[in-house]
Design a protein around this motif. Structure first.
Motif, PDB file in Angstrom:
ATOM      1  N   SER A  46       0.838  -1.209   0.000  1.00 53.66           N
ATOM      2  CA  SER A  46       0.000   0.000   0.000  1.00 53.66           C
ATOM      3  C   SER A  46       0.876   1.264   0.000  1.00 53.66           C
ATOM      4  O   SER A  46       0.667   2.196  -0.788  1.00 53.66           O
ATOM      5  N   ASN A  47       1.879   1.282   0.865  1.00 53.02           N
ATOM      6  CA  ASN A  47       2.744   2.468   0.924  1.00 53.02           C
ATOM      7  C   ASN A  47       3.617   2.608  -0.313  1.00 53.02           C
ATOM      8  O   ASN A  47       3.967   3.721  -0.712  1.00 53.02           O
ATOM      9  N   TYR A  48       3.967   1.470  -0.915  1.00 56.30           N
ATOM     10  CA  TYR A  48       4.753   1.524  -2.150  1.00 56.30           C
ATOM     11  C   TYR A  48       3.945   2.214  -3.258  1.00 56.30           C
ATOM     12  O   TYR A  48       4.453   3.057  -3.992  1.00 56.30           O
ATOM     13  N   HIS A  49       2.671   1.854  -3.320  1.00 57.69           N
ATOM     14  CA  HIS A  49       1.801   2.501  -4.322  1.00 57.69           C
ATOM     15  C   HIS A  49       1.686   3.998  -4.053  1.00 57.69           C
ATOM     16  O   HIS A  49       1.780   4.816  -4.966  1.00 57.69           O
ATOM     17  N   ALA A  50       1.492   4.352  -2.779  1.00 57.96           N
ATOM     18  CA  ALA A  50       1.227   5.764  -2.444  1.00 57.96           C
ATOM     19  C   ALA A  50       2.479   6.633  -2.524  1.00 57.96           C
ATOM     20  O   ALA A  50       2.404   7.796  -2.916  1.00 57.96           O
ATOM     21  N   ASN A  51       3.640   6.084  -2.161  1.00 59.34           N
ATOM     22  CA  ASN A  51       4.824   6.936  -1.994  1.00 59.34           C
ATOM     23  C   ASN A  51       5.943   6.724  -3.003  1.00 59.34           C
ATOM     24  O   ASN A  51       6.835   7.555  -3.108  1.00 59.34           O
ATOM     25  N   ALA A  52       5.922   5.607  -3.716  1.00 60.61           N
ATOM     26  CA  ALA A  52       6.954   5.400  -4.741  1.00 60.61           C
ATOM     27  C   ALA A  52       6.314   5.332  -6.130  1.00 60.61           C
ATOM     28  O   ALA A  52       6.687   6.071  -7.042  1.00 60.61           O
ATOM     29  N   LEU A  53       5.301   4.479  -6.272  1.00 61.48           N
ATOM     30  CA  LEU A  53       4.752   4.256  -7.624  1.00 61.48           C
ATOM     31  C   LEU A  53       3.934   5.433  -8.144  1.00 61.48           C
ATOM     32  O   LEU A  53       3.830   5.614  -9.361  1.00 61.48           O
ATOM     33  N   GLY A  54       3.378   6.240  -7.246  1.00 60.82           N
ATOM     34  CA  GLY A  54       2.663   7.439  -7.706  1.00 60.82           C
ATOM     35  C   GLY A  54       3.598   8.316  -8.524  1.00 60.82           C
ATOM     36  O   GLY A  54       3.240   8.815  -9.602  1.00 60.82           O
TER      37      GLY A  54
ATOM     38  N   ASN B 151      13.735   5.172  11.356  1.00 61.17           N
ATOM     39  CA  ASN B 151      13.683   4.775  12.765  1.00 61.17           C
ATOM     40  C   ASN B 151      13.060   3.371  12.806  1.00 61.17           C
ATOM     41  O   ASN B 151      12.933   2.731  11.772  1.00 61.17           O
ATOM     42  N   ASN B 152      12.649   2.907  13.967  1.00 55.06           N
ATOM     43  CA  ASN B 152      12.168   1.522  14.051  1.00 55.06           C
ATOM     44  C   ASN B 152      10.668   1.394  13.837  1.00 55.06           C
ATOM     45  O   ASN B 152      10.120   0.315  13.975  1.00 55.06           O
ATOM     46  N   LEU B 153      10.030   2.493  13.510  1.00 56.29           N
ATOM     47  CA  LEU B 153       8.567   2.483  13.387  1.00 56.29           C
ATOM     48  C   LEU B 153       8.146   2.875  11.966  1.00 56.29           C
ATOM     49  O   LEU B 153       8.891   3.548  11.262  1.00 56.29           O
ATOM     50  N   GLY B 154       6.956   2.444  11.578  1.00 59.54           N
ATOM     51  CA  GLY B 154       6.401   2.862  10.281  1.00 59.54           C
ATOM     52  C   GLY B 154       7.308   2.557   9.098  1.00 59.54           C
ATOM     53  O   GLY B 154       7.402   3.334   8.143  1.00 59.54           O
ATOM     54  N   THR B 155       7.926   1.395   9.136  1.00 60.39           N
ATOM     55  CA  THR B 155       8.937   1.112   8.116  1.00 60.39           C
ATOM     56  C   THR B 155       8.331   0.835   6.739  1.00 60.39           C
ATOM     57  O   THR B 155       9.039   0.897   5.726  1.00 60.39           O
ATOM     58  N   ASP B 156       7.031   0.575   6.673  1.00 59.34           N
ATOM     59  CA  ASP B 156       6.382   0.418   5.351  1.00 59.34           C
ATOM     60  C   ASP B 156       6.453   1.738   4.583  1.00 59.34           C
ATOM     61  O   ASP B 156       6.668   1.764   3.371  1.00 59.34           O
ATOM     62  N   TYR B 157       6.320   2.851   5.320  1.00 57.03           N
ATOM     63  CA  TYR B 157       6.420   4.189   4.708  1.00 57.03           C
ATOM     64  C   TYR B 157       7.879   4.524   4.377  1.00 57.03           C
ATOM     65  O   TYR B 157       8.196   4.926   3.254  1.00 57.03           O
ATOM     66  N   SER B 158       8.779   4.330   5.341  1.00 54.69           N
ATOM     67  CA  SER B 158      10.171   4.753   5.100  1.00 54.69           C
ATOM     68  C   SER B 158      10.825   3.933   3.988  1.00 54.69           C
ATOM     69  O   SER B 158      11.608   4.464   3.196  1.00 54.69           O
ATOM     70  N   ALA B 159      10.486   2.644   3.909  1.00 54.80           N
ATOM     71  CA  ALA B 159      11.065   1.801   2.846  1.00 54.80           C
ATOM     72  C   ALA B 159      10.595   2.273   1.470  1.00 54.80           C
ATOM     73  O   ALA B 159      11.366   2.303   0.506  1.00 54.80           O
ATOM     74  N   ALA B 160       9.313   2.669   1.385  1.00 51.30           N
ATOM     75  CA  ALA B 160       8.786   3.167   0.101  1.00 51.30           C
ATOM     76  C   ALA B 160       9.485   4.465  -0.296  1.00 51.30           C
ATOM     77  O   ALA B 160       9.827   4.680  -1.461  1.00 51.30           O
ATOM     78  N   LYS B 161       9.715   5.329   0.684  1.00 44.84           N
ATOM     79  CA  LYS B 161      10.406   6.598   0.384  1.00 44.84           C
ATOM     80  C   LYS B 161      11.864   6.331  -0.020  1.00 44.84           C
ATOM     81  O   LYS B 161      12.404   7.027  -0.890  1.00 44.84           O
ATOM     82  N   SER B 162      12.512   5.332   0.596  1.00 45.14           N
ATOM     83  CA  SER B 162      13.884   4.988   0.183  1.00 45.14           C
ATOM     84  C   SER B 162      13.905   4.569  -1.286  1.00 45.14           C
ATOM     85  O   SER B 162      14.831   4.920  -2.027  1.00 45.14           O
ATOM     86  N   ALA B 163      12.890   3.821  -1.690  1.00 43.27           N
ATOM     87  CA  ALA B 163      12.806   3.395  -3.097  1.00 43.27           C
ATOM     88  C   ALA B 163      12.725   4.612  -4.017  1.00 43.27           C
ATOM     89  O   ALA B 163      13.307   4.628  -5.107  1.00 43.27           O
ATOM     90  N   LEU B 164      12.035   5.643  -3.566  1.00 42.07           N
ATOM     91  CA  LEU B 164      11.888   6.866  -4.377  1.00 42.07           C
ATOM     92  C   LEU B 164      13.248   7.552  -4.563  1.00 42.07           C
ATOM     93  O   LEU B 164      13.575   8.004  -5.663  1.00 42.07           O
ATOM     94  N   ASN B 165      14.047   7.607  -3.497  1.00 41.57           N
ATOM     95  CA  ASN B 165      15.393   8.195  -3.626  1.00 41.57           C
ATOM     96  C   ASN B 165      16.243   7.377  -4.593  1.00 41.57           C
ATOM     97  O   ASN B 165      16.967   7.925  -5.427  1.00 41.57           O
TER      98      ASN B 165
END
Ligand SMILES: NC(=O)c1ccc[n+]([C@@H]2O[C@H](COP(=O)([O-])OP(=O)(O)OC[C@H]3O[C@@H](n4cnc5c(N)ncnc54)[C@H](OP(=O)(O)O)[C@@H]3O)[C@@H](O)[C@H]2O)c1
Length: 268
Positions: free
Chosen positions: A111-119, A151-165
């Motif tokens: 879900s986060n990959y779609h919202a934060n990287a694939l968009g 950090n150690n929380l919400g890693t579904d979001y941070s991993a998607a943002k790393s993919a964007l970088n």
């Protein structure tokens, strides 16, 4: 300084609030022709009117169809191709920001990959070829400090943002000598309206000032204050986005700009 943005055609995704709204407003103040985007038409139209944008484009960027609709809508308003694409839409699509990895499912990651990287990938596919043909384009992807230093929380979001970088660097490297630059911005915690509303609700105080909110949230360790001793403001991210959007800044590509008050401790 003249950023040479007068008359340039820009789409800022996710500009119906927060960082995107500030960026759209600032581009508009610099003379660019700006399209405001969001999923909610009413909200987007209100912002467009307030900031003097040319119009709105509506669509959900977590689907290919939504991205195609946003591209067509933006082109119609602009009367030409998108020259400046700010891929800002996003945020945690699962709300898992206080959950540890063992409580976050593979489905949440998708879900986060779609919202934060694939968009962003979808919008690049829609708009970048026309930039290449025109020999001019600016693509700016709004990522997050946690993409660089999770950090150690919400890693579904941070991993998607790393993919964007990661994607930004590859895309920039592939667009050789065509006048199209691609960069990321990684904001730290920014005091957007959503955060202000959250804090005022949490503390049941509708008049809480930004300074009080910052202190209360920091005291409760909701986050650590960065070295500058405060949180960021949307305009501080918008200013960097406008700089990267400038036709005068053609020698910066594949880069990341940290707008995080010193939060990320890194040399690069
Ligand atoms: N605020 C921070 O502290 C912070 C820190 C680091 C990075 N960021 C990043 O900065 C960007 C902007 O964040 P913000 O805090 O300004 O958020 P915000 O105020 O919640 O605004 C998010 C915007 O993105 C749009 N959006 C979200 N998901 C979308 C989707 N699937 N399709 C189309 N539009 C979508 C929203 O449109 P609707 O009107 O339809 O909801 C809204 O316009 C995000 O990418 C976020 O991850 C924010």
């Amino acid at each position: 300084m003249d950023l040479q943005l007068k008359g340039r055609r820009a789409l800022v995704t996710g500009s119906s609030s927060g960082i995107g709204e500030a960026t759209a407003r600032m581009l508009s103040e610099e003379g660019a022709v700006v399209v405001v985007h969001g999923r909610n038409r009413e909200r987007a139209e209100q912002v467009a009117e307030r900031i003097g944008a040319a119009g709105v484009a509506i669509g959900d960027l977590s689907t290919d169809e939504g991205a195609a609709q946003v591209h067509a809508g933006a082109r119609k308003v602009l009367g030409g191709n998108i020259e400046i694409l700010i891929n800002n839409a996003g945020g945690s699509s699962t709300g898992n920001t206080s959950k540890p990895p063992l409580d976050i499912s593979a489905k949440d990651f998708v879900s986060n990959y779609h919202a934060n990287a694939l968009g962003a990938v979808r919008m690049v596919h829609e708009a970048a070829r026309e930039m290449v043909d025109a020999k001019f384009g600016r693509i700016i992807n709004v990522s997050s400090a946690v993409a660089l230093q999770p950090n150690n929380l919400g890693t579904d979001y941070s991993a998607a943002k790393s993919a964007l970088n990661n994607y930004t660097v590859s895309l920039a490297g592939s667009l050789k000598g065509v006048g199209v630059t691609v960069n990321t911005i990684t904001p730290g915690v920014i005091m957007v309206d959503g955060l202000i509303r959250f804090a005022r609700g949490r503390y049941n105080d509708p008049n809480m000032s930004i300074e009080e909110i910052t202190q209360r949230l920091a005291n409760e360790k909701v986050f650590d204050l960065p070295p500058v001793g405060r949180l960021g403001m949307p305009d501080e991210v918008a200013m960097v986005a406008c700089m990267l959007a400038s036709p005068g800044l053609g020698f910066v590509t594949g880069s990341n700009y940290r707008v995080d008050g010193g939060q990320v401790r890194a040399v690069l």
